[in-house]
Design an enzyme around this catalytic site. Structure first.
Site, mmCIF file in Angstrom:
data_model
loop_
_atom_site.group_PDB
_atom_site.id
_atom_site.type_symbol
_atom_site.label_atom_id
_atom_site.label_comp_id
_atom_site.label_asym_id
_atom_site.label_seq_id
_atom_site.Cartn_x
_atom_site.Cartn_y
_atom_site.Cartn_z
ATOM 1 N N ASP A 1 0.873 -1.175 0.000
ATOM 2 C CA ASP A 1 0.000 0.000 0.000
ATOM 3 C C ASP A 1 0.911 1.227 0.000
ATOM 4 O OD1 ASP A 1 -2.036 1.813 0.401
ATOM 5 O OD2 ASP A 1 -2.423 1.239 2.490
HETATM 6 C C1 SPV Z 1 -6.694 1.722 4.473
HETATM 7 O O1 SPV Z 1 -7.504 0.885 4.805
HETATM 8 O O2 SPV Z 1 -6.093 1.699 3.420
HETATM 9 C C2 SPV Z 1 -6.402 2.832 5.370
HETATM 10 C C3 SPV Z 1 -6.546 2.621 6.788
HETATM 11 O O3 SPV Z 1 -6.004 3.849 4.902
HETATM 12 S S1 SPV Z 1 -5.017 2.139 7.349
HETATM 13 O O4 SPV Z 1 -4.618 0.981 6.623
HETATM 14 O O5 SPV Z 1 -5.184 1.914 8.750
HETATM 15 O O6 SPV Z 1 -4.098 3.226 7.093
HETATM 16 MG MG MG Z 2 -5.244 3.654 3.011
#
Ligand code: SPV
Ligand code: MG
Length: 543
Positions: free
Chosen positions: A54
């Site tokens: 991510d």
């Molecule tokens: C996501 O779900 O991508 C978020 C929340 O942004 S977190 O992963 O907690 O950053």
């Molecule tokens: Mg996120």
């Protein structure tokens, strides 16, 4: 109400708003099914479902496509995680247009720099955008959105980045003052104290959002009481899915058969229901030519045709050539074109000449009547079935019109001038009118049969030798045939015995018994080949 209006409406009601993380249409559907108020199109989940970190590796288009499937799948609002807006305020402007157009209810933008790093990845380089830059993105959102119901959650990562509570509050206030609809403060503390402390010092009206992934024991009620209106359960679908799939896959590889995971999987029908297979079936029924797999056809072609002399010396009438194709070939083409592929033929006279590989055949005694022939094919009458004589030519449209009717027994009746047809299968229906001036072809009139028979007096139509039976209609006909057989098999209507009975005899017996037989009208559009003259006419007229 669309998603954004529903979210607005929900915001005006008391109580915590629970939002569940999803990465595709199916998980969004499961979020909805569980009773969440909204779906979180999670960057964490969508990235993971593509097996990449991510970290802005997926593009805006990738994330938007995933979120759009969620909008399609779920009726509850979809809130899209838009990371840092995929660039600067200019990128945000284009992003807002695209997300609003896609029916997203709200977006969330965080003050990470591009390219971002997931809030939880330990030991990775983490930087925040200047506060003015992020506030500028919020203003860009507000200027760009078309509807005031389309909302923005402005998120600060100050606590995640270790920049402290004062910085978090400063940023939250700046985003609220820029006009954000919500402020999200993210924390990786294992206790809720940090976010609760933030809320305690919050001095704006802008409602607060939290993501209780790490302070996981905090309840929605506790966080709501502490000042948060929205709680995002961001990644639990993905993580529970990984656990379940891992277990199932490992067990199959170990046991070498998939019944080993019976207790771990849902029935396939559960999947069908989730993804809308019942709806697809209804749509097929409503919008596609009927027929297909669920309708069969039985062609009755057992009888000899002495009227045609030499022409049928070595074959049944159905195998006569009309312009390069047999009558049976013309029939199966029209049936296939209307979607009916499962065709059976009842053969008798010169049955060896009926050699069509794609067609099921049933053998009947050619000396018996049509009804006895039809009963030879009783095993395929367990569903909707078109029953027709093997000596008629017709087009696809005629079949489609019959397919679009409802009724257990429906005959096609020609209303064009019936005078001068004494030896045909004539009918009298409740409301029918015959006559050469009538133009019934377009509006299919549905009527009720009163009388049917060869050379019937006072007839108002001619049965063309084609009818649709529902499974119930076929069962009623079969039961009647069995009853008449049990009662001795004597004369039936115009037939001297049940063995010799034509379909018309049994149809009249059905009507006499109080069963409903319906008709639809045609006005020509078909040909019967009974005599040599009919055969010549077919050659002359068939296009
Ligand atoms: C996501 O779900 O991508 C978020 C929340 O942004 S977190 O992963 O907690 O950053
Ligand atoms: Mg996120």
């Amino acid at each position: 109400m669309d998603g954004k209006q529903r979210l607005r409406e929900r915001m005006s009601q008391p109580g915590p708003i629970l939002v569940g993380g999803a990465h595709d249409g199916l998980t969004a559907k499961l979020v909805e099914e569980a009773g969440f108020d909204a779906v979180w199109a999670s960057g964490f989940e969508i990235s993971a479902s593509h097996c990449v970190p991510d970290a802005n590796i997926l593009t805006m288009e990738d994330q938007l496509r995933a979120a759009s499937w969620m909008v399609k799948a779920a009726d509850i609002p979809v809130i899209a995680d838009c990371d840092n807006g995929y660039g600067n305020a200019i990128n945000v402007i284009h992003m807002v247009e695209a997300y609003e157009q896609a029916g997203i209810a709200a977006i969330c933008i965080e003050d990470n720099v591009f390219p971002k790093r997931c809030s939880f990845y330990a030991g990775v380089k983490r930087e925040l955008a200047p506060v003015e830059e992020h506030a500028g993105k919020v203003r860009a959102f507000l200027e760009t959105r078309k509807s005031d119901d389309f909302m923005v959650i402005a998120r600060t990562e100050a606590l995640i980045a270790g920049w402290g509570m004062e910085e978090a509050l400063k940023r939250g206030r700046a985003y609220a003052d820029a006009g954000a609809d919500f402020v999200l403060v993210h924390s990786k503390s294992s206790e809720p104290d940090e976010v609760l402390g933030f809320a305690e010092r919050w001095d704006r009206d802008t409602p607060l959002v939290c993501v209780p992934t790490i302070y996981k024991k905090a309840t929605a009620g506790q966080l709501y009481e502490g000042g948060y209106q929205i709680m995002i359960y961001a990644n639990h679908g993905l993580r529970s899915g990984i656990k379940a799939q891992r277990e199932a896959f490992a067990r199959i590889v170990k046991e070498q058969h998939c019944s080993a995971v019976d207790d771990l999987v849902v029935p396939k029908t559960d999947v069908y229901d989730l993804i809308g297979v019942p709806r697809m079936k209804q749509e097929e029924h409503d919008f596609m030519p009927s027929g297909g797999q669920e309708v069969g056809a039985v062609i009755l072609a057992a009888g000899a045709s002495p009227e045609l002399g030499e022409l049928t010396a070595d074959k049944p009438k159905a195998m006569l050539d009309v312009k390069g194709k047999t009558i049976l070939g013309h029939q199966t083409d029209a049936l296939n074109a209307a979607g009916i592929k499962d065709i059976s033929v009842v053969v008798g006279y010169k049955k060896e000449a009926v050699d069509v590989p794609s067609i099921k055949t049933f053998a009947a005694d050619e000396t018996k009547g049509e009804m006895a022939s039809l009963m030879e094919a009783a095993s395929v009458l367990d569903r909707r079935t078109l029953v027709l004589y093997g000596d008629i030519l017709f087009d696809q449209e005629m079949v489609e019109r019959l397919l679009n009717t409802e009724g257990d027994v429906v005959l096609v009746v020609d209303r064009s001038d019936i005078e001068g047809r004494p030896n045909r299968d004539l009918v009298h229906t409740l409301n029918g009118q015959s006559g050469s001036g009538q133009r019934f072809l377009k509006g299919t009139r549905f009527d009720t049969l009163e009388r049917i028979g060869n050379g019937l007096d006072g007839a108002n139509g001619e049965w063309i030798g084609m009818m649709m039976l529902s499974a119930n209609g076929a069962e009623a006909l079969r039961a009647l045939y069995a009853d008449l057989g049990a009662a001795g098999g004597g004369a039936v209507h115009q037939a001297e015995s049940l063995d010799k009975a034509a379909l018309t005899d049994l149809l009249q017996a059905m009507v006499d018994k109080g069963l409903t037989v319906n008709t639809i009208d045609t006005y020509k559009g078909w040909m019967e080949i009974d005599t040599f003259e009919d055969y010549q006419r077919a050659w002359a007229q068939l296009k």
